[in-house]
Design an enzyme around this catalytic site. Structure first.
Site, PDB file in Angstrom:
ATOM      1  N   CYS A   1       5.533   4.096   0.902  1.00  0.00           N
ATOM      2  CA  CYS A   1       5.247   4.556  -0.531  1.00  0.00           C
ATOM      3  C   CYS A   1       6.369   5.323  -0.946  1.00  0.00           C
ATOM      4  O   CYS A   1       6.357   6.515  -0.494  1.00  0.00           O
ATOM      5  CB  CYS A   1       3.761   5.218  -0.654  1.00  0.00           C
ATOM      6  SG  CYS A   1       3.271   6.074  -1.886  1.00  0.00           S
TER       7      CYS A   1
ATOM      8  N   CYS B   1       5.082   2.878  -9.486  1.00  0.00           N
ATOM      9  CA  CYS B   1       5.039   2.563  -8.020  1.00  0.00           C
ATOM     10  C   CYS B   1       6.561   2.820  -7.558  1.00  0.00           C
ATOM     11  O   CYS B   1       7.450   2.156  -8.086  1.00  0.00           O
ATOM     12  CB  CYS B   1       4.789   1.239  -7.943  1.00  0.00           C
ATOM     13  SG  CYS B   1       4.915   0.620  -6.320  1.00  0.00           S
TER      14      CYS B   1
HETATM   15  N1  LIG Z   1       0.319  -0.214  -2.927  1.00  0.00           N
HETATM   16  C1  LIG Z   1       1.638  -0.338  -2.072  1.00  0.00           C
HETATM   17  C2  LIG Z   1       1.562   1.096  -1.375  1.00  0.00           C
HETATM   18  C3  LIG Z   1       1.766   2.081  -2.263  1.00  0.00           C
HETATM   19  C4  LIG Z   1       3.287   2.066  -3.103  1.00  0.00           C
HETATM   20  C5  LIG Z   1       3.619   2.712  -4.116  1.00  0.00           C
HETATM   21  N2  LIG Z   1       2.531   3.959  -4.437  1.00  0.00           N
HETATM   22  C6  LIG Z   1       4.726   3.660  -4.032  1.00  0.00           C
HETATM   23  O1  LIG Z   1       4.978   4.600  -4.750  1.00  0.00           O
HETATM   24  O2  LIG Z   1       6.077   2.699  -3.576  1.00  0.00           O
HETATM   25  C7  LIG Z   1       1.416  -1.603  -1.093  1.00  0.00           C
HETATM   26  O3  LIG Z   1       0.199  -1.784  -0.731  1.00  0.00           O
HETATM   27  O4  LIG Z   1       2.529  -2.041  -0.721  1.00  0.00           O
END
Ligand SMILES: N[C@H](CCC[C@H](N)C(=O)O)C(=O)O
Length: 329
Positions: free
Chosen positions: A77, A228
């Site tokens: 993340c 993200c």
């Molecule tokens: N939902 C993502 C994890 C969080 C990634 C995101 N919040 C970031 O800042 O990279 C997954 O299941 O791969």
């Protein structure tokens, strides 16, 4: 039991950070999943895109685990690692660290403010893996770069990359960003489907101008988020491979939640990305929770910080830039 927590965000991708280093919590993984489901619920008194658990590490300065709002654990993340990186730098009184994540140990360091005096951290996004079995994505081919996927769309061109969490990325015009095409595709590949058995983060990207892209992401395990971090990084990488932007040069990445800077490094066929952006604390809180019925938690105390006021200046700056290009072109 009572749990201390910090509500924080990277580009308004918001998280609840729980420190298992200084607090003597002993959570099972099922506890962590249930804590994520309960505290991330936007109908609860808290609400978040995910939970960041920071803990001791045998191989690095500390460890971070990320659980999505649906209780699933992800391997990485980017926005969360900036928040955990800030917390750990302050806790361990260092300006840079190595943080163990599920699949890789990553470099994190305090950086110059991305805007005015906003607390800013740089995190390493790597490894970059193009083999489809690394996502996993089930297609009768090794990789997917800027190609059609007929099960998803008759005209969009997709790229698939793991950093190391999985991303499906397409470059589109602004009016496609405004349509419901992304929602339909993202809900399909994150429901029961043959292409992505573990789901995938889906990003629609608009090339605004040289060194400037806009990214909208539907996150696996969450849904649409304000930003993200791993997606912004992966989208920057794809922009360089598409020769829209240059390696080793700062790329401004805009989202509905703010902006970060990405620098894509290429060394022969190896890539890695610097993700530089805010790590903002919103409030400290203490909750009372019965781990057998976590949904009935209550907030015992909550203290706001004053940091979001400064972040709102960046939000206004970003809105001025993206509205004319994305929302009214
Ligand atoms: N939902 C993502 C994890 C969080 C990634 C995101 N919040 C970031 O800042 O990279 C997954 O299941 O791969």
């Amino acid at each position: 039991m009572n749990i201390q927590l910090i509500k924080c965000h990277g580009s308004n991708n918001d998280f609840i950070l729980i420190d298992e280093i200084t607090n003597f919590y002993s959570f099972t993984d099922l506890d962590r999943e249930n804590i994520a489901l309960a505290l991330c619920d936007r109908n609860s008194s808290l609400g978040a895109d995910g939970i960041l658990f920071v803990m001791k590490s045998e191989v690095a300065d500390a460890k971070m685990r990320i659980f999505n709002a649906d209780g699933s654990e992800a391997s990485m993340c980017g926005n969360g690692l900036r928040c955990a990186g800030r917390y750990l730098c302050e806790l361990l009184q260092k300006d840079e660290l190595i943080v163990e994540t599920l699949k890789v140990n990553l470099h994190v360091k305090k950086a110059e403010p991305i805007f005015q005096q906003i607390p800013t951290y740089q995190v390493e996004i790597s490894p970059v893996l193009f083999q489809l079995d690394q996502l996993p994505m089930n297609l009768p081919r090794e990789t997917l770069f800027n190609e059609k996927v007929s099960e998803l769309s008759q005209d969009l061109l997709f790229s698939a990359v793991a950093v190391p969490n999985p991303h499906l990325i397409t470059y589109v015009d602004a009016e496609v960003i405004r349509s419901n095409v992304q929602k339909n595709i993202a809900e399909y590949v994150n429901g029961p489907n043959d292409l992505f058995p573990d789901g995938v983060n889906v990003s629609f990207v608009h090339f605004m101008q040289k060194d400037r892209i806009y990214v909208r992401t539907y996150e696996r395990g969450v849904g649409f988020t304000n930003a993200c971090g791993t997606a912004m990084s992966a989208s920057s990488l794809i922009s360089c491979l598409l020769e829209l932007n240059e390696f080793e040069k700062g790329i401004e990445v805009f989202t509905n939640g703010g902006k970060v800077r990405c620098v894509v490094h290429k060394n022969k066929e190896e890539y890695k990305i610097d993700l530089i952006g805010n790590a903002t604390y919103l409030y400290n809180a203490e909750i009372s929770i019965d781990l057998k019925h976590p949904e009935n938690f209550s907030v015992v105390q909550k203290t706001d910080t004053a940091e979001q006021v400064g972040y709102e200046q960046l939000e206004a700056h970003v809105k001025e830039i993206i509205d004319p290009v994305i929302f009214s072109s």
